[in-house]
Design an enzyme around this catalytic site. Structure first.
Site, PDB file in Angstrom:
ATOM      1  CG  ASN A 265       1.818   9.073  -5.901  1.00 30.36           C
ATOM      2  OD1 ASN A 265       1.018   8.168  -6.414  1.00 30.36           O
ATOM      3  ND2 ASN A 265       1.568  10.289  -5.561  1.00 30.36           N
TER       4      ASN A 265
ATOM      5  CG  ASP B  34      -1.845   1.175   1.302  1.00 30.85           C
ATOM      6  OD1 ASP B  34      -2.194   1.742   0.240  1.00 30.85           O
ATOM      7  OD2 ASP B  34      -2.515   1.460   2.295  1.00 30.85           O
TER       8      ASP B  34
END
Length: 283
Positions: free
Chosen positions: A158, A155
């Site tokens: 960017n 998770d």
């Protein structure tokens, strides 16, 4: 006076959301963290100016990154979440009674504490007795793990700046080694729509294909994320995401969701032509 938050998707595209109030703002050792309150999306978590999640649509992302592998792998007991300091992935994982331990590797302790205070309905999951949090670099952490996890969920932020190490071939190779012989790895794979993120999709997929024998990409609709079209990667040592799906067994667990359903499962792997073409070059 009106307040607006604009999340930059490209140099020419922004998503602007009217803000009622700025609830929190501070610079941690790693990033600037903001929490905003909006009428349309509820509370919004922002890191270094980028929208990380909103109360209104975070369930889509967190359900799709979690329940897709959980409906395929028949016996997940030990899970590693890299990133995930907001607690959304863990909230979905703790719905499974068979999971016995969840390691969360979140570099920024301030992010965790901010989420506990301002989005407690998500972050309260981190208090589950099965959860252990490590505040360290995910790349460094995974290097020392071998044959330990049934499922790894990346998770990650960017693929720029501090999080860039989580998108290298070395990192994915270390994830492979950290998984047991039938382990599964899931990663968020960016949006295929805009040019820069499409390039990142290709780059991630290429490195994962070089590491895992089974690799597939699937999708979800995320209104607050760039373009609204978001991809995830499913990589496995053994299980195929469609052939090994056991929807009946998953339904019998009685897990409540708002987006994921086994009847949706096959459909999310049916990619649009332009996405297939984007990924073909690296197959």
């Amino acid at each position: 006076m009106e307040m607006w938050f604009s999340d930059e998707h490209t140099e020419d595209v922004k998503l602007s959301i009217r803000i009622n109030e700025q609830l929190f703002s501070a610079q941690s050792e790693f990033q600037r963290i903001d929490v905003l309150d909006s009428r349309e999306f509820g509370r919004i978590l922002v890191a270094d100016g980028d929208l990380m999640l909103t109360e209104k649509d975070e369930f889509i992302y967190h359900e799709m990154i979690t329940h897709v592998p959980m409906a395929v792998h028949p016996h997940v007991e030990d899970v590693l979440v890299i990133g995930g300091g907001d607690g959304g992935v863990v909230r979905e994982l703790i719905k499974y009674e068979d999971i016995r331990h969840i390691d969360v590797v979140e570099m920024d302790p301030l992010l965790v504490e901010v989420c506990r205070k301002y989005i407690p309905q998500i972050a309260c999951s981190l208090n589950d007795e099965r959860v252990e949090i490590f505040h360290e670099d995910g790349l460094r952490f995974i290097r020392s793990q071998t044959d330990k996890y049934d499922l790894i969920i990346i998770d990650s932020p960017n693929p720029f700046g501090p999080g860039e190490g989580l998108f290298t071939k070395e990192f994915y190779g270390n994830c492979y080694n950290a998984l047991r012989e039938d382990g599964v790895m899931i990663n968020q794979n960016e949006s295929p729509f805009y040019t820069e993120e499409a390039f990142q999709c290709q780059r991630m997929h290429k490195r994962i294909v070089e590491t895992f024998p089974i690799c597939r990409v699937y999708q979800a609709h995320l209104p607050s994320y760039p373009s609204g079209h978001w991809l995830f990667g499913f990589a496995s040592k053994k299980y195929h995401p469609l052939e090994d799906l056991n929807g009946v067994a998953w339904k019998l667990k009685g897990i409540r969701t708002r987006y994921y359903e086994p009847r949706l499962h096959a459909g999310v792997f049916a990619l649009p032509v332009y996405v297939e073409e984007l990924l073909e070059d690296v197959e």
